[in-house]
Write a protein that holds these residues in place. Structure first.
Motif, PDB file in Angstrom:
ATOM      1  N   ILE A 224       0.740  -1.094  -0.140  1.00 53.23           N
ATOM      2  CA  ILE A 224       0.023   0.043   0.155  1.00 53.23           C
ATOM      3  C   ILE A 224       0.827   1.223  -0.137  1.00 53.23           C
ATOM      4  CG2 ILE A 224      -1.607   1.496   1.224  1.00 53.23           C
ATOM      5  CD1 ILE A 224      -2.845  -1.346   2.358  1.00 53.23           C
ATOM      6  N   ALA A 225       2.179   1.214   0.731  1.00 52.25           N
ATOM      7  CA  ALA A 225       2.739   2.452   0.918  1.00 52.25           C
ATOM      8  C   ALA A 225       3.501   2.671  -0.484  1.00 52.25           C
ATOM      9  CB  ALA A 225       3.805   2.172   2.046  1.00 52.25           C
ATOM     10  N   LEU A 226       3.976   1.800  -1.100  1.00 52.20           N
ATOM     11  CA  LEU A 226       4.748   1.755  -2.488  1.00 52.20           C
ATOM     12  C   LEU A 226       3.421   2.244  -3.401  1.00 52.20           C
ATOM     13  CD1 LEU A 226       6.493  -1.544  -2.651  1.00 52.20           C
ATOM     14  CD2 LEU A 226       7.534   0.970  -2.072  1.00 52.20           C
ATOM     15  N   ALA A 227       2.187   1.925  -3.292  1.00 53.75           N
ATOM     16  CA  ALA A 227       1.296   2.124  -4.502  1.00 53.75           C
ATOM     17  C   ALA A 227       0.908   3.748  -4.124  1.00 53.75           C
ATOM     18  CB  ALA A 227      -0.026   1.402  -4.278  1.00 53.75           C
ATOM     19  N   ALA A 228       0.695   4.129  -2.791  1.00 48.70           N
ATOM     20  CA  ALA A 228       0.435   5.409  -2.437  1.00 48.70           C
ATOM     21  C   ALA A 228       1.438   6.475  -2.967  1.00 48.70           C
ATOM     22  CB  ALA A 228      -0.045   5.502  -0.849  1.00 48.70           C
ATOM     23  N   ARG A 229       2.838   6.027  -2.716  1.00 52.18           N
ATOM     24  CA  ARG A 229       4.031   6.920  -2.919  1.00 52.18           C
ATOM     25  C   ARG A 229       4.019   7.086  -4.742  1.00 52.18           C
ATOM     26  NH1 ARG A 229       9.619   3.540  -3.192  1.00 52.18           N
ATOM     27  NH2 ARG A 229      11.172   5.334  -3.042  1.00 52.18           N
ATOM     28  N   ALA A 230       4.107   6.170  -5.149  1.00 46.73           N
ATOM     29  CA  ALA A 230       3.803   6.216  -6.723  1.00 46.73           C
ATOM     30  C   ALA A 230       2.958   7.124  -7.213  1.00 46.73           C
ATOM     31  CB  ALA A 230       3.998   4.964  -7.336  1.00 46.73           C
ATOM     32  N   CYS A 231       1.537   7.064  -6.665  1.00 47.48           N
ATOM     33  CA  CYS A 231       0.635   7.909  -7.220  1.00 47.48           C
ATOM     34  C   CYS A 231       0.698   9.365  -6.683  1.00 47.48           C
ATOM     35  CB  CYS A 231      -0.903   7.481  -6.661  1.00 47.48           C
ATOM     36  SG  CYS A 231      -1.392   5.788  -7.025  1.00 47.48           S
ATOM     37  N   VAL A 232       1.137   9.550  -5.684  1.00 47.45           N
ATOM     38  CA  VAL A 232       1.413  11.073  -5.422  1.00 47.45           C
ATOM     39  C   VAL A 232       2.436  11.733  -6.198  1.00 47.45           C
ATOM     40  CG1 VAL A 232       2.349  12.566  -3.423  1.00 47.45           C
ATOM     41  CG2 VAL A 232       0.713  10.759  -2.961  1.00 47.45           C
ATOM     42  N   HIS A 233       3.385  10.877  -6.732  1.00 48.27           N
ATOM     43  CA  HIS A 233       4.612  11.405  -7.541  1.00 48.27           C
ATOM     44  C   HIS A 233       3.754  11.859  -9.026  1.00 48.27           C
ATOM     45  CE1 HIS A 233       8.295  11.382  -5.822  1.00 48.27           C
ATOM     46  NE2 HIS A 233       7.948  10.207  -5.055  1.00 48.27           N
ATOM     47  N   GLU A 234       2.663  11.055  -9.272  1.00 48.52           N
ATOM     48  CA  GLU A 234       1.797  11.707 -10.480  1.00 48.52           C
ATOM     49  C   GLU A 234       1.065  13.102 -10.221  1.00 48.52           C
ATOM     50  OE1 GLU A 234      -0.247   8.405 -12.090  1.00 48.52           O
ATOM     51  OE2 GLU A 234       1.302   6.843 -11.649  1.00 48.52           O
ATOM     52  N   LEU A 235       0.829  13.443  -9.150  1.00 46.02           N
ATOM     53  CA  LEU A 235       0.512  14.792  -8.880  1.00 46.02           C
ATOM     54  C   LEU A 235       1.136  15.826  -9.651  1.00 46.02           C
ATOM     55  CD1 LEU A 235      -0.769  14.860  -5.090  1.00 46.02           C
ATOM     56  CD2 LEU A 235      -2.194  15.301  -7.308  1.00 46.02           C
ATOM     57  N   GLN A 236       2.235  15.767  -9.976  1.00 60.28           N
ATOM     58  CA  GLN A 236       3.041  16.934 -10.750  1.00 60.28           C
ATOM     59  C   GLN A 236       2.520  17.311 -11.877  1.00 60.28           C
ATOM     60  OE1 GLN A 236       7.134  16.192 -10.817  1.00 60.28           O
ATOM     61  NE2 GLN A 236       7.594  17.893 -12.293  1.00 60.28           N
ATOM     62  N   GLY A 237       2.050  18.690 -11.984  1.00 56.13           N
ATOM     63  CA  GLY A 237       1.318  19.245 -13.204  1.00 56.13           C
ATOM     64  C   GLY A 237      -0.001  18.949 -13.075  1.00 56.13           C
ATOM     65  N   THR A 238      -0.616  18.796 -12.078  1.00 58.36           N
ATOM     66  CA  THR A 238      -2.075  18.663 -11.856  1.00 58.36           C
ATOM     67  C   THR A 238      -2.546  19.801 -11.370  1.00 58.36           C
ATOM     68  OG1 THR A 238      -2.155  17.618  -9.988  1.00 58.36           O
ATOM     69  CG2 THR A 238      -2.206  16.335 -11.839  1.00 58.36           C
ATOM     70  N   ALA A 239      -3.961  20.355 -11.714  1.00 57.93           N
ATOM     71  CA  ALA A 239      -4.547  21.451 -11.003  1.00 57.93           C
ATOM     72  C   ALA A 239      -5.528  21.092  -9.929  1.00 57.93           C
ATOM     73  CB  ALA A 239      -5.118  22.099 -12.043  1.00 57.93           C
ATOM     74  N   TYR A 240      -5.629  21.750  -8.904  1.00 57.03           N
ATOM     75  CA  TYR A 240      -6.403  21.254  -7.833  1.00 57.03           C
ATOM     76  C   TYR A 240      -7.113  22.750  -7.408  1.00 57.03           C
ATOM     77  CZ  TYR A 240      -8.407  19.443  -3.442  1.00 57.03           C
ATOM     78  OH  TYR A 240      -9.208  19.238  -2.663  1.00 57.03           O
ATOM     79  N   GLY A 241      -8.328  22.895  -7.584  1.00 54.87           N
ATOM     80  CA  GLY A 241      -9.205  24.116  -7.475  1.00 54.87           C
ATOM     81  C   GLY A 241      -8.188  25.526  -8.073  1.00 54.87           C
ATOM     82  N   THR A 242      -7.692  26.368  -7.189  1.00 54.32           N
ATOM     83  CA  THR A 242      -6.937  27.446  -7.887  1.00 54.32           C
ATOM     84  C   THR A 242      -5.546  27.343  -7.731  1.00 54.32           C
ATOM     85  OG1 THR A 242      -7.080  28.584  -5.631  1.00 54.32           O
ATOM     86  CG2 THR A 242      -8.944  28.933  -7.179  1.00 54.32           C
ATOM     87  N   ALA A 243      -5.014  25.962  -7.652  1.00 52.67           N
ATOM     88  CA  ALA A 243      -3.520  26.020  -7.531  1.00 52.67           C
ATOM     89  C   ALA A 243      -3.191  24.717  -8.546  1.00 52.67           C
ATOM     90  CB  ALA A 243      -3.288  25.285  -6.124  1.00 52.67           C
ATOM     91  N   VAL A 244      -1.525  24.605  -8.586  1.00 57.99           N
ATOM     92  CA  VAL A 244      -1.385  23.778  -9.415  1.00 57.99           C
ATOM     93  C   VAL A 244       0.025  22.942  -8.784  1.00 57.99           C
ATOM     94  CG1 VAL A 244       0.027  23.254 -11.838  1.00 57.99           C
ATOM     95  CG2 VAL A 244      -1.896  24.811 -11.644  1.00 57.99           C
ATOM     96  N   VAL A 245       0.214  21.537  -8.762  1.00 56.44           N
ATOM     97  CA  VAL A 245       1.096  21.167  -8.092  1.00 56.44           C
ATOM     98  C   VAL A 245       2.402  21.217  -9.271  1.00 56.44           C
ATOM     99  CG1 VAL A 245       2.065  18.922  -7.282  1.00 56.44           C
ATOM    100  CG2 VAL A 245      -0.336  19.535  -6.925  1.00 56.44           C
ATOM    101  N   THR A 246       3.494  21.666  -8.870  1.00 59.42           N
ATOM    102  CA  THR A 246       4.228  22.020 -10.018  1.00 59.42           C
ATOM    103  C   THR A 246       5.569  20.875  -9.778  1.00 59.42           C
ATOM    104  OG1 THR A 246       5.602  23.628  -8.442  1.00 59.42           O
ATOM    105  CG2 THR A 246       4.027  24.376 -10.217  1.00 59.42           C
ATOM    106  N   ASP A 247       5.668  20.261  -8.582  1.00 63.68           N
ATOM    107  CA  ASP A 247       6.653  19.274  -8.213  1.00 63.68           C
ATOM    108  C   ASP A 247       6.398  18.531  -7.135  1.00 63.68           C
ATOM    109  OD1 ASP A 247       9.138  18.134  -8.804  1.00 63.68           O
ATOM    110  OD2 ASP A 247      10.320  19.449  -7.603  1.00 63.68           O
ATOM    111  N   VAL A 248       6.710  17.482  -7.128  1.00 61.88           N
ATOM    112  CA  VAL A 248       6.821  16.390  -5.913  1.00 61.88           C
ATOM    113  C   VAL A 248       8.060  15.879  -5.699  1.00 61.88           C
ATOM    114  CG1 VAL A 248       5.713  14.420  -5.072  1.00 61.88           C
ATOM    115  CG2 VAL A 248       4.419  15.806  -6.405  1.00 61.88           C
ATOM    116  N   THR A 249       8.536  15.732  -4.435  1.00 61.05           N
ATOM    117  CA  THR A 249       9.880  15.190  -4.072  1.00 61.05           C
ATOM    118  C   THR A 249       9.639  14.546  -3.028  1.00 61.05           C
ATOM    119  OG1 THR A 249      10.963  17.561  -4.792  1.00 61.05           O
ATOM    120  CG2 THR A 249      12.483  16.359  -3.418  1.00 61.05           C
TER     121      THR A 249
END
Length: 133
Positions: free
Chosen positions: A78-103
């Motif tokens: 589960i930890a590995l799956a959640a970790r990989a998914c959060v890295h895919e947030l880079q470049g996505t918009a959420y409301g009035t914000a954009v995730v520009t990077d995930v480290t």
């Protein structure tokens, strides 16, 4: 002077992870479900720090993902799956914000939960960069 409206990074990550097929059958939230004893398949999302970088106009939150299950191998998966998914947030918009990077600050590590002795838990720490859209 304009008012800054920071997105709720916990809700941003929770909303994103809840839609992922990799986490089907796993509860994802920023608070434990009712009756939680650590043996359920759960990912808890918590903002644990971070900073606003004024000259870059960038929110830099640190987010912890706690992956729980009754079995250590399942919690790790589960930890590995959640970790990989959060890295895919880079470049996505959420409301009035954009995730520009995930480290990744700290990859999944075994972290026993001494308050829930039957639990198996892995902790992953990530830092997001979020800019107003």
């Amino acid at each position: 002077m304009s008012v800054l409206n920071f997105p709720d990074v916990e809700r941003l990550v929770v909303d994103f992870l809840k839609t992922r097929a990799e986490l089907t059958g796993t509860t994802v939230d920023n608070r434990p479900p009712a009756g939680f004893d650590g043996t359920q398949k759960v990912v808890l999302v918590s903002r644990t720090g971070g900073t606003w970088i004024d000259d870059l106009y960038l929110d830099h939150p640190v987010v912890d993902l706690e992956a729980y299950a009754a079995d250590k191998t399942v919690a790790h998966t589960i930890a590995l799956a959640a970790r990989a998914c959060v890295h895919e947030l880079q470049g996505t918009a959420y409301g009035t914000a954009v995730v520009t990077d995930v480290t990744e600050v700290e990859g999944p590590r075994w972290l026993p939960d001494y308050n829930r002795p039957a639990a198996s838990r892995y902790l992953t720490r990530l830092q997001l960069s979020i800019r107003p859209a």
